[in-house]
Design an enzyme around this catalytic site. Structure first.
Site, PDB file in Angstrom:
ATOM      1  N   SER A  65     -32.398   1.455   8.049  1.00 60.73           N
ATOM      2  CA  SER A  65     -33.121   1.319   7.399  1.00 60.73           C
ATOM      3  C   SER A  65     -33.821   1.058   5.944  1.00 60.73           C
ATOM      4  O   SER A  65     -34.142   1.358   5.503  1.00 60.73           O
ATOM      5  CB  SER A  65     -32.483   3.067   6.833  1.00 60.73           C
ATOM      6  OG  SER A  65     -33.352   3.909   8.506  1.00 60.73           O
ATOM      7  N   GLU A  67     -33.552  -1.727   5.491  1.00 63.71           N
ATOM      8  CA  GLU A  67     -34.128  -2.975   5.682  1.00 63.71           C
ATOM      9  C   GLU A  67     -35.642  -2.508   5.815  1.00 63.71           C
ATOM     10  O   GLU A  67     -36.434  -3.726   5.902  1.00 63.71           O
ATOM     11  CB  GLU A  67     -33.291  -3.944   6.666  1.00 63.71           C
ATOM     12  CG  GLU A  67     -32.243  -4.821   6.117  1.00 63.71           C
ATOM     13  CD  GLU A  67     -31.030  -3.482   6.471  1.00 63.71           C
ATOM     14  OE1 GLU A  67     -29.975  -3.451   5.559  1.00 63.71           O
ATOM     15  OE2 GLU A  67     -31.229  -1.855   6.708  1.00 63.71           O
ATOM     16  N   ASP A  94     -19.988  10.965   4.820  1.00 59.58           N
ATOM     17  CA  ASP A  94     -18.981  11.133   3.638  1.00 59.58           C
ATOM     18  C   ASP A  94     -18.767  10.297   2.514  1.00 59.58           C
ATOM     19  O   ASP A  94     -17.770  10.557   1.081  1.00 59.58           O
ATOM     20  CB  ASP A  94     -17.046  11.298   4.438  1.00 59.58           C
ATOM     21  CG  ASP A  94     -16.905  12.741   5.293  1.00 59.58           C
ATOM     22  OD1 ASP A  94     -17.633  13.597   5.639  1.00 59.58           O
ATOM     23  OD2 ASP A  94     -16.245  12.183   5.769  1.00 59.58           O
ATOM     24  N   HIS A  97     -23.084   6.912   0.236  1.00 59.65           N
ATOM     25  CA  HIS A  97     -23.902   5.425   0.938  1.00 59.65           C
ATOM     26  C   HIS A  97     -25.043   6.409   0.830  1.00 59.65           C
ATOM     27  O   HIS A  97     -26.250   5.518   0.626  1.00 59.65           O
ATOM     28  CB  HIS A  97     -23.390   5.128   2.054  1.00 59.65           C
ATOM     29  CG  HIS A  97     -23.846   4.408   2.343  1.00 59.65           C
ATOM     30  ND1 HIS A  97     -24.289   2.942   2.152  1.00 59.65           N
ATOM     31  CD2 HIS A  97     -24.406   4.178   3.584  1.00 59.65           C
ATOM     32  CE1 HIS A  97     -24.990   2.001   2.611  1.00 59.65           C
ATOM     33  NE2 HIS A  97     -24.955   2.463   3.754  1.00 59.65           N
ATOM     34  N   ARG A 136     -35.750  15.953  15.392  1.00 59.10           N
ATOM     35  CA  ARG A 136     -37.327  16.020  14.310  1.00 59.10           C
ATOM     36  C   ARG A 136     -37.283  15.327  14.580  1.00 59.10           C
ATOM     37  O   ARG A 136     -38.481  13.994  14.664  1.00 59.10           O
ATOM     38  CB  ARG A 136     -37.050  15.475  12.986  1.00 59.10           C
ATOM     39  CG  ARG A 136     -36.885  17.143  11.614  1.00 59.10           C
ATOM     40  CD  ARG A 136     -35.130  16.812  11.332  1.00 59.10           C
ATOM     41  NE  ARG A 136     -35.786  18.346  10.362  1.00 59.10           N
ATOM     42  CZ  ARG A 136     -35.205  19.216  10.600  1.00 59.10           C
ATOM     43  NH1 ARG A 136     -33.655  19.514  11.688  1.00 59.10           N
ATOM     44  NH2 ARG A 136     -34.904  19.962  10.026  1.00 59.10           N
TER      45      ARG A 136
END
Length: 163
Positions: A65, A67, A94, A97, A136
């Site tokens: 994502s 990139e 966790d 990031h 979604r």
């Protein structure tokens, strides 16, 4: 959640501008492919239903994502579409990031919209878990790819009105 109040795939085709002569690019993250390929299919098929010719839709893939920003920029420099759609999925883990990637992609697409002369459509799912992403990407809340394609068509028309 706003998505729980609105299905991402609901739209009135009669409200769409003529897209038959428009060109679009879809940049898709390869990370979380079970989700992102469904987003791609939703966007692609929605563009076709709106009258966009298959030869006027370019699909490009990037590893993740983050990139999407560089990928979108390079595609626009290469083919000059009327709008570009960035599709990806980041699922909270966790570590922080998730926050860095989501923030970076959001800021990158916002900056491209400020600096660019075509619309860059932000189709990044940012979910807490896999089930939310499934919901979604063609699940019970519709498909974010559909919504991104509709937004791209409307914004491409909007941009044409001011050129």
């Amino acid at each position: 959640m706003a998505t729980e109040l609105h299905n991402l795939s609901d739209y009135d085709p009669n409200t769409l501008p003529d897209a038959s002569k428009m060109h679009f690019a879809i940049v898709v993250s390869e990370w979380n492919p079970d989700i992102t390929l469904k987003l791609r299919d939703g966007a692609y098929n929605t563009l076709l239903k709106a009258g966009v010719k298959p030869e006027n839709i370019t699909v490009a893939y990037v590893p993740g994502s983050f990139e999407l920003i560089y990928g979108a920029k390079r595609v626009v420099e290469s083919i000059r579409p009327d709008a570009i759609i960035g599709l990806g999925c980041v699922i909270r883990g966790d570590t922080p990031h998730f926050d860095y990637v989501c923030s970076g992609v959001t800021q990158g697409f916002a900056q491209m919209n400020v600096d660019g002369d075509i619309p860059y459509i932000f189709g990044l799912l940012t979910t807490d878990n896999l089930q939310q992403a499934i919901d979604r990407a063609g699940g019970k809340h519709g498909n974010k790819g559909d919504e991104a394609a509709i937004t791209a068509i409307k914004m491409a028309k909007f941009a044409c009105n001011f050129n």
